[in-house]
Scaffold this motif. Structure first.
Motif, PDB file in Angstrom:
ATOM      1  N   ARG A 494       0.853  -1.189   0.000  1.00 51.66           N
ATOM      2  CA  ARG A 494       0.000   0.000   0.000  1.00 51.66           C
ATOM      3  C   ARG A 494       0.889   1.238   0.000  1.00 51.66           C
ATOM      4  N   ALA A 495       0.449   2.268  -0.711  1.00 49.80           N
ATOM      5  CA  ALA A 495       1.241   3.494  -0.804  1.00 49.80           C
ATOM      6  C   ALA A 495       0.981   4.391   0.395  1.00 49.80           C
ATOM      7  N   PHE A 496       2.009   5.131   0.795  1.00 49.20           N
ATOM      8  CA  PHE A 496       1.808   6.205   1.770  1.00 49.20           C
ATOM      9  C   PHE A 496       1.093   7.357   1.058  1.00 49.20           C
ATOM     10  N   PRO A 497       0.454   8.244   1.822  1.00 49.83           N
ATOM     11  CA  PRO A 497      -0.349   9.304   1.174  1.00 49.83           C
ATOM     12  C   PRO A 497       0.384  10.077   0.083  1.00 49.83           C
ATOM     13  N   GLY A 498       1.655  10.360   0.279  1.00 52.07           N
ATOM     14  CA  GLY A 498       2.394  11.118  -0.721  1.00 52.07           C
ATOM     15  C   GLY A 498       2.821  10.301  -1.918  1.00 52.07           C
ATOM     16  N   GLU A 499       2.568   8.972  -1.887  1.00 51.10           N
ATOM     17  CA  GLU A 499       3.018   8.091  -2.967  1.00 51.10           C
ATOM     18  C   GLU A 499       1.893   7.660  -3.904  1.00 51.10           C
ATOM     19  N   ILE A 500       0.665   8.103  -3.634  1.00 49.96           N
ATOM     20  CA  ILE A 500      -0.465   7.699  -4.476  1.00 49.96           C
ATOM     21  C   ILE A 500      -0.153   8.020  -5.937  1.00 49.96           C
ATOM     22  N   GLY A 501      -0.418   7.070  -6.822  1.00 43.43           N
ATOM     23  CA  GLY A 501      -0.045   7.217  -8.221  1.00 43.43           C
ATOM     24  C   GLY A 501      -0.898   8.224  -8.971  1.00 43.43           C
ATOM     25  N   ASP A 502      -0.334   8.733 -10.075  1.00 35.81           N
ATOM     26  CA  ASP A 502      -1.049   9.668 -10.948  1.00 35.81           C
ATOM     27  C   ASP A 502      -1.863   8.902 -11.985  1.00 35.81           C
ATOM     28  N   LEU A 503      -2.837   9.623 -12.591  1.00 41.72           N
ATOM     29  CA  LEU A 503      -3.654   9.057 -13.663  1.00 41.72           C
ATOM     30  C   LEU A 503      -3.577   9.970 -14.878  1.00 41.72           C
ATOM     31  N   HIS A 504      -3.146   9.403 -16.017  1.00 43.35           N
ATOM     32  CA  HIS A 504      -3.010  10.184 -17.251  1.00 43.35           C
ATOM     33  C   HIS A 504      -3.886   9.576 -18.341  1.00 43.35           C
ATOM     34  N   PHE A 505      -4.345  10.416 -19.255  1.00 42.31           N
ATOM     35  CA  PHE A 505      -5.106   9.959 -20.419  1.00 42.31           C
ATOM     36  C   PHE A 505      -4.344  10.404 -21.665  1.00 42.31           C
ATOM     37  N   PRO A 506      -3.486   9.538 -22.226  1.00 45.60           N
ATOM     38  CA  PRO A 506      -2.669   9.960 -23.372  1.00 45.60           C
ATOM     39  C   PRO A 506      -3.540  10.314 -24.577  1.00 45.60           C
ATOM     40  N   SER A 507      -3.088  11.287 -25.341  1.00 46.40           N
ATOM     41  CA  SER A 507      -3.835  11.732 -26.517  1.00 46.40           C
ATOM     42  C   SER A 507      -3.254  11.111 -27.778  1.00 46.40           C
ATOM     43  N   SER A 508      -4.017  11.183 -28.860  1.00 51.46           N
ATOM     44  CA  SER A 508      -3.568  10.732 -30.194  1.00 51.46           C
ATOM     45  C   SER A 508      -3.069   9.283 -30.196  1.00 51.46           C
ATOM     46  N   VAL A 509      -3.738   8.443 -29.421  1.00 54.56           N
ATOM     47  CA  VAL A 509      -3.306   7.035 -29.328  1.00 54.56           C
ATOM     48  C   VAL A 509      -3.427   6.347 -30.682  1.00 54.56           C
ATOM     49  N   PHE A 510      -4.545   6.545 -31.376  1.00 56.04           N
ATOM     50  CA  PHE A 510      -4.751   5.850 -32.642  1.00 56.04           C
ATOM     51  C   PHE A 510      -3.816   6.364 -33.730  1.00 56.04           C
ATOM     52  N   ASP A 511      -3.590   7.687 -33.754  1.00 54.55           N
ATOM     53  CA  ASP A 511      -2.646   8.235 -34.732  1.00 54.55           C
ATOM     54  C   ASP A 511      -1.250   7.683 -34.493  1.00 54.55           C
ATOM     55  N   SER A 512      -0.871   7.576 -33.208  1.00 56.81           N
ATOM     56  CA  SER A 512       0.443   7.036 -32.851  1.00 56.81           C
ATOM     57  C   SER A 512       0.564   5.585 -33.309  1.00 56.81           C
ATOM     58  N   TYR A 513      -0.494   4.819 -33.081  1.00 58.58           N
ATOM     59  CA  TYR A 513      -0.488   3.401 -33.453  1.00 58.58           C
ATOM     60  C   TYR A 513      -0.396   3.230 -34.966  1.00 58.58           C
ATOM     61  N   THR A 514      -1.272   3.921 -35.714  1.00 57.15           N
ATOM     62  CA  THR A 514      -1.271   3.749 -37.167  1.00 57.15           C
ATOM     63  C   THR A 514       0.008   4.294 -37.794  1.00 57.15           C
ATOM     64  N   GLY A 515       0.530   5.388 -37.240  1.00 53.94           N
ATOM     65  CA  GLY A 515       1.791   5.920 -37.757  1.00 53.94           C
ATOM     66  C   GLY A 515       2.912   4.921 -37.607  1.00 53.94           C
ATOM     67  N   SER A 516       3.016   4.329 -36.438  1.00 56.85           N
ATOM     68  CA  SER A 516       4.049   3.328 -36.194  1.00 56.85           C
ATOM     69  C   SER A 516       3.850   2.111 -37.086  1.00 56.85           C
TER      70      SER A 516
END
Length: 811
Positions: A494-516
């Motif tokens: 279990r994390a200590f209060p200051g260690e709680i993880g962040d949550l991100h929502f990456p953008s342009s996922v499909f463009d990144s996938y098709t480009g690659s």
């Protein structure tokens, strides 16, 4: 508690082992100790009470099975010696084992026995003279070639220490024995008759108690047999109105009051009090336990100094630790673990384990992650615990990528998973609803791992929680076992209060996938080819990536069923079949060059040729193989051993080589990562395009196929027509778990002089090239058979012949 100190019929397992040694004249014994060594020393002392001479060799760090014995070399270097586990209950004739060792002039003699389920042991094959031919540690069902296993009992000559390095972790069967066999040293296997039980699980522990009471194992029982199977030790008080139905055992100075009922396979420890009206059946009760009035104990284990209060109920498979208090009228459900020094309040209903807070029971991996019925077997609570266990296997501050399909159930469970990961000091990149290959590809871009939740293919009311490694591939068997262990022990970080993880929502996922994808997969010639294709997105998340892809690919494409349908996150076989028939009609009427149909998560691909005919998945694999191999002219192709050997002919014709793998997707993935691999597939719509990814990816296979067809200027029906027809038949036979190992040994023996391949299961090759593969299912009581011949009749005959072999062993 160290396993050797676990009591069986009121004596520690190690005491039963020491008494066996003494019966065979082995009184000088070195005990190697590490975990809670003082408890072992305090109990056995110098061995005087047993009439033995005990000394102790302490491991400061884990040294492995051979390293721990090397640690005691000073006391063993003068003569041959025997090694035996202190936590396995046995009555083997050790004298016969030692005589066998001397007669053979062996350097090492391994004591072997036959078991129904060899998965947790090292399996071994010996020749007619008893010489060891092969070892394999803890196999999967696909690797099982015998039910003869290594018991961990050895007779050795002191020269064996020359092959064991000091102060490092070394194992006998993993390190030392293979080296001895490589050098041609005399390593023999003695198949012992008698009883042997490796007490490593709750089930095996309870079974060992029952087997002692049933007299299936020759060990000494203290006390008196007052009626058939009813053993009562010295000083015990049993009221005449108590009901005793043996076999059972009541320890010294225990007290059983009137109207209590103790039934078969129950062991009551020393100084235990069983109050009026209590009921015990298949219960193992350690010393100094109080069992209150009208309490009910079935198939459970109760630790020392624990109090079970009035009318409490403890169900089958539950384990209560030492010094606990179980309150009045409380109910502890089956398979719950209550750790030591815990209090269960009166009237409580406990259905998950209690460590420092409520937890649940262990859950095993299936073929593709953890699967089960939504909100019955797979609940948000279970998802939280699984994600917590997964996070515990990673470093704090790591990033995990999460994703889901378009079902509402997957959306709800993913939110639970994200919360658990963040609470365990893990940063989360949430892709939301994406095709499975996109989730894998994005996981491989800087994450420590990934979790994808999808509806189980073909089972609308079930879900799969899939775990990925840092490459986006399914977790390896070893990583799955590590996650299983953390989950089973329920010791989450279990994390200590200051260690709680962040949550991100990456953008342009499909463009990144098709480009690659377009950068890595060859699409030359597509723009000039005037190809016309029909693409069926199956109303799934595969459709999300198509707009971005088709526009940049420059191909004339007609897309059908592109919209998401939450009510249909997967499809049955019948629905998929009718969808392919409809796709064929559209391809034929629109005069397209071919059609493709994705599964709802974009992982697999099915093909329809320009005439609108369905190309079956096993044929589609050969068509893709032919196209890739014809273009590349070198390299390796990864195919599972269940694939027709025509695949080998096609590959060889174009100068490529087949790497045969197991049927496990992660094994195909492993080969797919090799630089020389040019293609892989499983014959069920799963294709690996190594230049882009080492995992199944329907979209990558689609792009690769378009490029190949554009450049070859042949139709799919023309390519299909030039490949010989395969005649592979399959059959599934019900096989009880208890005889699976015997079945595989019988198959190997029945093969005789014929060629045998044990890549996955056992494949027997006839002299005329026909072959049959026998493969135990890892999750069900089933054995799968595949047979191939020059025509259906010969394949059928082979299938019938080997079905009889499997059936005869299974009866």
């Amino acid at each position: 508690m160290p396993k050797p100190l676990l009591p069986v019929a009121n004596r520690p397992i190690m005491e039963h082992v020491l008494r066996l040694l003494k019966r065979h004249g082995l009184t000088e014994t070195v005990v190697t100790v590490q975990f809670l060594a003082s408890l072992v020393r305090n109990y056995f002392g110098d061995g005087e009470e047993l009439g033995m001479e005990l000394t102790y060799a302490n491991e400061e760090k884990p040294l492995g099975t051979a390293g721990s014995v090397k640690n005691a070399e000073e006391a063993l270097k003068d003569d041959a010696f025997l090694v035996i586990s202190g936590d396995a209950l046995t009555d083997f004739d050790l004298t016969e084992l030692i005589n066998f060792h001397k007669e053979k002039g062996a350097l090492v003699t391994v004591c072997l026995t036959r078991v129904p389920n060899p998965l947790e042991f090292g399996i071994t094959i010996v020749d007619e003279e008893g010489k060891v031919e092969r070892f394999l540690e803890k196999p999967t069902w696909g690797q099982v070639f015998s039910d003869t296993v290594n018991t961990g009992i050895y007779v050795m000559e002191p020269e064996v220490f020359d092959y064991v390095d000091a102060d490092v972790s070394v194992d006998w069967s993993g390190d030392v024995f293979p080296q001895l066999m490589k050098e041609g040293k005399p390593v023999y296997g003695y198949i012992a008759e008698g009883y042997w039980e490796d007490v490593g699980t709750h089930e095996s522990y309870v079974k060992a108690q029952a087997d002692v009471l049933e007299r299936k194992v020759d060990v000494e029982l203290d006390g008196f047999e007052i009626s058939p199977g009813v053993w009562v030790a010295e000083g015990a008080e049993v009221h005449p109105d108590a009901t005793l139905r043996g076999p059972l055992y009541i320890g010294d100075y225990a007290k059983v009051e009137a109207d209590a009922e103790i039934r078969e396979h129950t062991v009551v420890g020393s100084n235990v009090v069983v109050k009026t009206g209590a009921f015990l059946h298949k219960a193992v009760v350690h010393d100094n336990v109080y069992i209150g009035q009208h309490s009910n104990l079935r198939g459970c284990v109760i630790g020392r100094n624990t109090d079970i209060m009035r009318a409490a109920r403890i169900e089958d498979g539950a384990v209560i630790g030492d010094e606990c208090l179980v309150g009045e009228e409380s109910i502890i459900q089956g398979n719950v673990r209550v750790y030591p020094f815990k209090t269960i309040e009166a009237g409580a209903f406990v259905n998950t384990s209690v460590i420092w807070e409520s937890r649940g029971q262990a859950h095993l991996f299936g073929a593709r992650g953890v699967s089960g019925i939504l909100n019955v077997e797979i609940t948000p609570e279970l998802a939280v615990r699984l994600a917590g266990a997964y996070a515990t296997t990673l470093k704090k501050g790591s990033t995990v990528t999460t994703a889901r399909d378009h079902s509402r159930g997957a959306r709800a469970l993913k939110r639970a998973v994200i919360s658990a990961l963040q609470a365990s000091a893990i940063d989360v990149r949430d892709l939301e609803n994406v095709p499975l290959p996109v989730a894998r590809q994005q996981t491989a871009r800087g994450s420590a791992g990934g979790i994808m939740i999808r509806t189980t293919p073909g089972v609308p009311d079930s879900v799969d929680i899939m775990f990925f490694d840092a490459r986006g591939a399914d977790l390896s068997q070893g990583s799955q076992r590590k996650l299983d262990r953390v989950y089973a022990r329920q010791e989450y970080r279990r994390a200590f209060p200051g260690e709680i993880g962040d949550l991100h929502f990456p953008s342009s996922v499909f463009d990144s996938y098709t480009g690659s994808l377009l950068r890595n997969v060859d699409t030359t010639g597509v723009a000039e080819s005037d190809l016309k294709v029909v693409v069926d997105a199956s109303n799934g998340s595969a459709g999300l990536v198509l707009p971005s892809l088709l526009g940049r690919l420059g191909v004339d494409a007609l897309t059908v069923n592109p919209g998401l349908d939450e009510s249909r996150p997967t499809e049955t076989y019948e629905a998929r079949r009718s969808g392919l028939v409809r796709l064929g009609e559209i391809v034929a009427s629109s005069r397209a060059d071919f059609g493709v149909r994705f599964d709802p998560v974009g992982e697999r691909l099915s093909l329809v040729d320009e005439k609108g005919r369905i190309i079956e998945d096993d044929r589609a694999l050969l068509v893709m193989l032919d196209l890739v191999a014809a273009e590349r002219r070198s390299g390796r192709v990864a195919l599972p051993v269940t694939t027709t050997r025509i695949g080998e002919q096609v590959a060889a014709y174009h100068g490529t080589q087949v790497d045969w793998t197991t049927t496990s997707p992660d094994d195909l993935t492993r080969v797919g990562r090799d630089e020389s691999t040019i293609f892989g597939g499983d014959g069920r719509g799963g294709f690996i395009i190594p230049e882009f990814s080492s995992v199944f990816d329907g979209t990558a296979a689609f792009v690769r196929l378009i490029g190949l067809v554009a450049r070859t200027q042949l139709t799919l029906s023309q390519i299909d027509a030039r490949i010989p027809r395969a005649h592979v038949l399959r059959r599934d036979l019900a096989t009880p778990w208890a005889v699976k190992g015997l079945v595989m040994r019988t198959v190997v023996e029945a093969a005789g002089e014929r060629s045998v391949d044990t890549t996955d299961g056992v494949r027997v090759v006839e002299t005329d090239g026909r072959w049959v593969l026998v493969l135990p299912d890892p999750a069900e009581a089933v054995t799968h058979l595949w047979a191939e011949g020059p025509d259906d009749a010969s394949a059928q005959a082979l299938l019938d012949e080997w079905s009889t072999v499997v059936d005869s062993a299974g009866r």
